[in-house]
Design a protein around this motif. Sequence first.
Motif: not given
Length: 364
Positions: A100, A110, A354
Amino acid sequence: MTDPTYILGIESSCDETACAVVADGHRVLSNVVASQVELHKRFGGVVPEIASRAHIEAINNVMAEALDRAETAAENVAAVAVVNEPGLIGSLLVGLMAAKTAAWVWDVPLVAVNHVYAHAYAPAMDADSIEYPAAALICSGGHTALYQFRSPMELSLLGSTIDDAAGEAFDKVACIMNLGYPGGPPIDRAAREGNAKAIDFPRSLLGGRSLDFSFSGLKTAVLYYVNGVPGERRGRRRKAGPAARRASAQKNAGRGIENFTPQEVADLAASFQAAVVDVLRIKLRRAARETGARTLIVGGGVAANTALRAAMADLADKLHCTLRIPDMPYCLDNAAMVAGLAHHYLNAGQTAELDLGANATVRR
Ligand code: KG4
Ligand code: ZN
């Protein structure tokens, strides 16, 4: 020609801290693995608290080394992929935080990757694409399961272990045999000198059509074979289960591993290994027949086993299927398979936020 897409993969679900850079889902530019085996050896297995602490100490260096060896600057990384399930929760969280942070600092997507699905993609690393549909057997220290894969991302669970994983059985039997941890490699080596038919260990198939696995009875049978059946040893008669009855009926039973000759140790290793391999082979054959798949995938740490590799090559031959089994470095836990699989998620727009969480267990 378009520029290659570089993905940084991070894997910390168990006792390896691993980072890798992979281009376009196949080409491995770097594959760095920091093993914690030495830290866990004296406990005969992975100690979760020790594992998470060691991941924290290693992760920054492993990530830097993966970028270094790939000769890639961070700004060339198109996405950061991380294993967020399944695994030891404290260990997963270390990789997740690192991923992250990197994704946020570099301002790239991500991608969340399931560790077991990544094992099923490992045969594509530094190799041709896998042809789908495929029947996949993933057998490692923590997991033993069969899947039908329709693409690298679309899958159905066909069956899984109802007790121990195959690798766990290797580790526990090696412990009974005083061969050290992890148990797969020393049993594999010892078995090469042994007679696989010397001891008739049980093959638990859980019924004619089941695609689930069970290895705990086999482990108990080895324990009884080596140390004797508990009640019988003290001269008392006890109602014995099938594993105990079978073990006590066999020659050499109950002498303690220290009294076995090297040949008897080799025969024990080979006979145990053959029981595991037979079950894995029979179940993958059932899965192949049920799904009609023309590709067989075998992955996870146990796929490093010499006898298993030979048995699966023979099975694929008999079924006229293509066998995809990873090269050695990609059998065991690594981050290349993670970055490789993430390429497909990224292309499909399946990226994570995130606030992505970690899951210790998954059944799908
Ligand atoms: O996939 P992996 O590295 O970690 C997990 O996801 O669990 O698998 C580790 C497991 C251990 O149980 C180890 O004993 C087993 O793979 N293993 C083997 C061999 N090499 C490693 N089992 C049988 N034969 C081998 N040569
Ligand atoms: Zn694994």
